[in-house]
Design a protein around this motif. Structure first.
Motif, PDB file in Angstrom:
ATOM      1  N   GLN A 177       0.823  -1.202   0.000  1.00 48.59           N
ATOM      2  CA  GLN A 177       0.000   0.000   0.000  1.00 48.59           C
ATOM      3  C   GLN A 177       0.861   1.256   0.000  1.00 48.59           C
ATOM      4  O   GLN A 177       0.561   2.237  -0.698  1.00 48.59           O
ATOM      5  N   LEU A 178       1.930   1.251   0.782  1.00 47.40           N
ATOM      6  CA  LEU A 178       2.841   2.403   0.809  1.00 47.40           C
ATOM      7  C   LEU A 178       3.549   2.561  -0.535  1.00 47.40           C
ATOM      8  O   LEU A 178       3.774   3.692  -0.988  1.00 47.40           O
ATOM      9  N   ARG A 194       2.264   1.772  -3.395  1.00 44.54           N
ATOM     10  CA  ARG A 194       1.263   2.355  -4.297  1.00 44.54           C
ATOM     11  C   ARG A 194       1.190   3.869  -4.128  1.00 44.54           C
ATOM     12  O   ARG A 194       0.817   4.586  -5.067  1.00 44.54           O
ATOM     13  N   ARG A 195       1.532   4.351  -2.948  1.00 42.92           N
ATOM     14  CA  ARG A 195       1.563   5.795  -2.689  1.00 42.92           C
ATOM     15  C   ARG A 195       2.832   6.433  -3.227  1.00 42.92           C
ATOM     16  O   ARG A 195       3.038   7.638  -3.092  1.00 42.92           O
ATOM     17  N   LEU A 218      -4.812  -1.296   5.590  1.00 43.48           N
ATOM     18  CA  LEU A 218      -4.778  -0.255   4.566  1.00 43.48           C
ATOM     19  C   LEU A 218      -4.880   1.124   5.201  1.00 43.48           C
ATOM     20  O   LEU A 218      -4.212   2.069   4.777  1.00 43.48           O
ATOM     21  N   GLN A 219      -5.706   1.239   6.236  1.00 41.42           N
ATOM     22  CA  GLN A 219      -5.823   2.503   6.959  1.00 41.42           C
ATOM     23  C   GLN A 219      -4.497   2.844   7.638  1.00 41.42           C
ATOM     24  O   GLN A 219      -4.064   3.993   7.627  1.00 41.42           O
ATOM     25  N   ALA A 243      -1.503   1.990   6.641  1.00 36.73           N
ATOM     26  CA  ALA A 243      -0.578   2.447   5.610  1.00 36.73           C
ATOM     27  C   ALA A 243      -0.897   3.869   5.162  1.00 36.73           C
ATOM     28  O   ALA A 243       0.011   4.696   5.002  1.00 36.73           O
ATOM     29  N   ASP A 244      -2.167   4.179   4.974  1.00 38.48           N
ATOM     30  CA  ASP A 244      -2.541   5.513   4.499  1.00 38.48           C
ATOM     31  C   ASP A 244      -2.281   6.592   5.553  1.00 38.48           C
ATOM     32  O   ASP A 244      -1.840   7.698   5.217  1.00 38.48           O
ATOM     33  N   THR A 293       0.034   6.440   7.743  1.00 37.29           N
ATOM     34  CA  THR A 293       1.501   6.567   7.729  1.00 37.29           C
ATOM     35  C   THR A 293       1.952   7.458   6.589  1.00 37.29           C
ATOM     36  O   THR A 293       2.751   8.386   6.774  1.00 37.29           O
ATOM     37  N   ALA A 294       1.460   7.186   5.394  1.00 40.36           N
ATOM     38  CA  ALA A 294       1.848   7.977   4.233  1.00 40.36           C
ATOM     39  C   ALA A 294       1.422   9.437   4.395  1.00 40.36           C
ATOM     40  O   ALA A 294       2.198  10.356   4.073  1.00 40.36           O
ATOM     41  N   ASP A 295       0.232   9.662   4.895  1.00 39.27           N
ATOM     42  CA  ASP A 295      -0.239  11.033   5.104  1.00 39.27           C
ATOM     43  C   ASP A 295       0.678  11.786   6.070  1.00 39.27           C
ATOM     44  O   ASP A 295       1.002  12.966   5.845  1.00 39.27           O
ATOM     45  N   GLU A 318       3.929  12.696   4.467  1.00 40.91           N
ATOM     46  CA  GLU A 318       3.776  13.704   3.432  1.00 40.91           C
ATOM     47  C   GLU A 318       3.616  15.114   3.990  1.00 40.91           C
ATOM     48  O   GLU A 318       3.688  16.094   3.234  1.00 40.91           O
TER      49      GLU A 318
END
Length: 272
Positions: free
Chosen positions: A38-39, A41-42, A253-254, A256-257, A259-261, A264
């Motif tokens: 997932q990360l 994909r980001r 998935l949440q 990972a998202d 984390t990415a947020d 960023e």
């Protein structure tokens, strides 16, 4: 990336930034694959290294200490830095503590860290009664030779609420995930926790803390402790439908998202 063992993995990304994913005690890089995808994909380049002493058997793990594990993370971060303009670290339980300590020691290399289910001792609602008892006495028990020779089985849930994902993890022994952990693992986890607690007030690394309210192995107060004592910018997010292994459980998935947020955000890239 020059990977010298068959268990670590590398995934090139597209945004020029990278995340070092650190597995937990008795775990292996394979457990990080779902959140890694997932990360990736980001846009992030991903490197999940094998910690020293892991991936083989309990006897091999007994020969290492938390300092050896930290050296593994330091080396991996240095290697990853040659493949990205910015490097972050994220890890589960012990892996999160190692990533944060490495970031603190190498602020020019790791810009921010994410801690999944931080744990100073196993004291969740589903651990055997003697785990907390051992943990509370681990300071003097660590001096007793017999503890090093003991090994303990995983709990029935394996830290995972979703039964399908639990079966998947149970099948990962061929990928280096151990079914038992040595008593010395408890000792080294205790020592790592002491080292981290001592450094928390001076740590300025931007830090994300993710912890499940239903964590079966680690009481949520561990996350609260880190939030209250760490010196730098921090965010705490609660997960509501997973157990300890939030990076493979129902809300992976949440995780990972979030984390990415966090990575960023501008403050996560600023010099420490």
């Amino acid at each position: 990336m020059n990977i010298t063992d068959p268990l670590s993995f590398f995934m090139p990304g597209t945004n020029g930034q990278a995340i070092l994913l650190v597995h937990g005690l008795t775990g292996a890089p394979a457990e990080m694959r779902l959140v890694a995808r997932q990360l990736n994909r980001r846009g992030y380049t991903i490197y999940a290294p094998l910690l020293a002493g892991h991936g083989k058997d309990v006897a091999a793990l007994r020969t290492t200490s938390w300092r050896h594990w930290l050296e593994s993370v330091d080396r991996a971060a240095s290697d990853l830095a040659s493949h990205a303009s910015v490097v972050f670290a994220a890890g589960i339980c012990v892996g999160g503590a190692l990533g944060l300590l490495s970031a603190h020691q190498n602020p020019g290399t790791i810009k921010a860290a994410a801690l999944y289910s931080p744990c100073f001792q196993y004291d969740g609602w589903n651990v055997p009664f003697y785990y907390p008892l051992l943990s509370r006495q681990i300071g003097w028990l660590s001096r007793v030779p017999f503890l090093d020779r003991l090994s303990f089985a995983e709990t029935s849930t394996m830290g995972i609420k979703d039964e399908r994902m639990r079966r998947m993890m149970a099948a990962m022994s061929s990928e280096g995930v151990l079914e038992r952990f040595p008593g010395k693992g408890l000792v080294e986890m205790y020592r790592l926790g002491i080292a981290l607690k001592k450094r928390l007030p001076e740590i300025s690394t931007p830090t994300l803390i993710l912890h499940s309210r239903e964590d079966d192995l680690s009481d949520p107060r561990h996350a609260e402790y880190i939030r209250s004592h760490i010196g730098g910018r921090r965010q705490l997010h609660w997960i509501d439908d997973s157990y300890h292994m939030i990076h493979v459980d129902r809300q992976r998935l949440q995780v990972a998202d979030i984390t990415a947020d966090f990575f960023e955000e501008a403050h996560a890239r600023e010099p420490s």
